[in-house]
Design an enzyme around this catalytic site. Structure first.
Site, PDB file in Angstrom:
ATOM      1  N   SER A   1      44.115  31.136  42.416  1.00 18.40           N
ATOM      2  CA  SER A   1      43.573  30.398  43.557  1.00 18.40           C
ATOM      3  C   SER A   1      43.163  31.313  44.702  1.00 18.40           C
ATOM      4  CB  SER A   1      44.610  29.392  44.045  1.00 18.40           C
ATOM      5  OG  SER A   1      45.801  30.069  44.408  1.00 18.40           O
TER       6      SER A   1
ATOM      7  N   HIS B   1      47.932  39.718  44.225  1.00 14.71           N
ATOM      8  CA  HIS B   1      49.325  39.271  44.295  1.00 14.71           C
ATOM      9  C   HIS B   1      49.803  38.925  42.900  1.00 14.71           C
ATOM     10  CE1 HIS B   1      47.104  35.481  44.058  1.00 14.71           C
ATOM     11  NE2 HIS B   1      48.221  34.913  43.623  1.00 14.71           N
TER      12      HIS B   1
ATOM     13  N   GLN C   1      53.184  36.665  40.767  1.00 15.91           N
ATOM     14  CA  GLN C   1      54.235  35.667  40.955  1.00 15.91           C
ATOM     15  C   GLN C   1      55.464  36.064  40.155  1.00 15.91           C
ATOM     16  OE1 GLN C   1      53.270  31.515  41.058  1.00 15.91           O
ATOM     17  NE2 GLN C   1      51.096  31.947  40.801  1.00 15.91           N
TER      18      GLN C   1
ATOM     19  N   HIS D   1      43.262  42.748  51.414  1.00 22.65           N
ATOM     20  CA  HIS D   1      42.733  41.592  50.702  1.00 22.65           C
ATOM     21  C   HIS D   1      41.854  42.021  49.518  1.00 22.65           C
ATOM     22  CE1 HIS D   1      41.544  37.330  50.573  1.00 22.65           C
ATOM     23  NE2 HIS D   1      40.321  37.751  50.310  1.00 22.65           N
TER      24      HIS D   1
ATOM     25  N   ASN E   1      48.137  36.525  37.601  1.00 24.02           N
ATOM     26  CA  ASN E   1      46.939  35.813  37.172  1.00 24.02           C
ATOM     27  C   ASN E   1      45.813  36.373  37.991  1.00 24.02           C
ATOM     28  OD1 ASN E   1      47.478  33.873  35.319  1.00 24.02           O
ATOM     29  ND2 ASN E   1      47.902  32.281  36.832  1.00 24.02           N
TER      30      ASN E   1
ATOM     31  N   HIS F   1      43.276  37.589  46.987  1.00 22.58           N
ATOM     32  CA  HIS F   1      44.175  38.607  47.564  1.00 22.58           C
ATOM     33  C   HIS F   1      45.148  39.054  46.466  1.00 22.58           C
ATOM     34  CE1 HIS F   1      46.151  40.238  51.345  1.00 22.58           C
ATOM     35  NE2 HIS F   1      46.879  40.700  50.337  1.00 22.58           N
TER      36      HIS F   1
ATOM     37  N   CYS G   1      42.582  33.668  54.533  1.00 23.59           N
ATOM     38  CA  CYS G   1      43.448  33.899  53.374  1.00 23.59           C
ATOM     39  C   CYS G   1      44.907  33.622  53.731  1.00 23.59           C
ATOM     40  CB  CYS G   1      43.285  35.342  52.904  1.00 23.59           C
ATOM     41  SG  CYS G   1      44.540  35.858  51.715  1.00 23.59           S
TER      42      CYS G   1
ATOM     43  N   CYS H   1      47.006  37.091  53.561  1.00 19.58           N
ATOM     44  CA  CYS H   1      46.773  38.241  54.441  1.00 19.58           C
ATOM     45  C   CYS H   1      47.829  38.288  55.559  1.00 19.58           C
ATOM     46  CB  CYS H   1      45.369  38.164  55.047  1.00 19.58           C
ATOM     47  SG  CYS H   1      44.083  38.913  54.025  1.00 19.58           S
TER      48      CYS H   1
END
Ligand code: H2U
Ligand code: ZN
Length: 356
Positions: A161, A166, A168, A113, A153, A164, A50, A53
């Site tokens: 994509s 996250h 933006q 993760h 997303n 993990h 990943c 990570c």
């Protein structure tokens, strides 16, 4: 009289001035479309492959530190870049382009993760809220930046994509389309009525209760009257404030708690790691106070009737206007009826719903 439960009708989104067609009589129609089985989505706590990570290297060649809480970095494939030179092109009113400067960042919610917003508890979401507030203030202080869009997303169906957890942050020099529409509507409402659109909407919804999913002291979550996506929700601040630079520490906890509760309900709805695009709409950051702006968040989940059956925005929706069959009222009722205790399994391992 209009029967919202039975008759085809259209509803106005007062934040964007756009209409959605509601066809409640169609909910019984047979379904012969896509039904695919989803793979169980148990993730390891750490994935050596990943790029998000701790300690791993990213596509651009940088290596992540051994971070222990949230971790923010400049997007290696940023859509907007600082220092982009000014420039424009205009040929008649037909070929029009303007250069656009900005900055894009990625925020990892935690080193884990496998811990989505539904699996992190509220106390562990608090540092994420703190990071969003820090980032909003830091980007807002840049005179070249006019808005800050924080969004997540979640899930492959939404084009994410990497599992993990996250989000933006994209920020830029000219107000994006949704911000322009929401600013105009909130401003117009305030000019006409002398009050705030979302303060008034919140009063209406909390009096009716029909579309309220849940609330805490600082936030309410509703399926908006004008929702387009089947289980779309709107998270509304109870106090009138406009950006994360104005959030109190009590409200930070309230936001973390509300996000946790909503994400858990979503996962429980179809007993899957629920995909969505979510994000916050905050006042523009070019200086003025924007007294009409009211902090809120949108959750746009694509799923319609199971972990694998999603709504597509195609046909009439692409060519004419969005449409929905299940009413926002029945979507709110389904979300309200769900447990706030996570089922903690992969696909299909859920026990009976438990209420808190
Ligand atoms: P999604 O959340 O939509 O999957 O996007 C992940 C972001 O991470 C994406 O914008 C960035 C991509 O540009 N990224 C990096 O910045 N570095 C990497 O090594 C891979 C992906
Ligand atoms: Zn990871």
């Amino acid at each position: 009289m209009l029967d919202l439960k039975k008759q085809p009708h259209r509803r106005l989104n007062p934040l964007t001035q756009e209409w959605v067609l509601v066809s409640p009589h169609r909910t019984e129609r047979p379904w012969q479309g896509q039904v695919e089985r989803q793979a169980a989505s148990q993730q390891p706590a750490y994935d050596p492959q990943c790029y998000l990570c701790p300690g791993n290297s990213r596509a651009g060649g940088a290596r992540n530190p051994a971070y222990a809480s949230t971790f923010v970095f400049d997007n290696d494939f940023a859509a907007l870049r600082p220092g982009t030179p000014a420039g424009e092109m205009r040929q008649d009113d037909l070929l029009v382009a303007e250069s656009e400067a900005g900055a894009c960042r990625v925020v990892c919610f935690s080193p884990r993760h496998d811990l989505t917003l539904a699996r992190l508890d509220a106390a562990s979401i608090l540092p994420v809220v703190d990071t969003w507030a820090e980032q909003y203030s830091a980007l807002a202080s840049d005179p070249a930046i006019r808005y800050v869009q924080i969004f997540e997303n979640r899930g492959e169906t939404m084009g994410c994509s990497n599992p993990h957890p996250h989000c933006q942050i994209w920020s830029g020099a000219s107000l994006p389309t949704e911000h322009v529409k929401e600013l105009a509507s909130q401003r117009d409402y305030r000019n006409r009525r002398g009050s705030c659109l979302l303060c008034d909407y919140l009063k209406t919804e909390t009096a009716l209760r029909e579309r309220v999913v849940f609330e805490n002291e600082s936030f309410a979550v509703v399926v908006p009257f004008w929702a387009v996506w089947p289980f779309e929700t709107l998270l509304i601040a109870k106090r009138h404030w406009s950006g994360l630079d104005q959030i109190t520490s009590h409200e930070r906890q309230g936001l973390a708690e509300a996000l946790s509760r909503l994400a858990i309900r979503y996962d429980n709805l179809f007993q899957t790691s629920f995909p969505y695009t979510m994000g916050f709409h905050q006042r523009p950051t070019d200086g003025p106070e924007y007294p009409e702006w009211h902090f809120h968040g949108h959750f746009y989940p694509p799923l319609l009737r199971s972990a694998s059956v999603r709504k597509f925005m195609v046909g009439y929706e692409m060519l004419a206007m969005p449409q929905r069959d299940i009413t926002p009222e029945s979507a709110a009722e389904s979300l309200r009826g769900l447990a706030e205790r996570h089922y903690l399994g992969g696909e299909g391992t859920a026990g009976p719903a438990e209420s808190r």
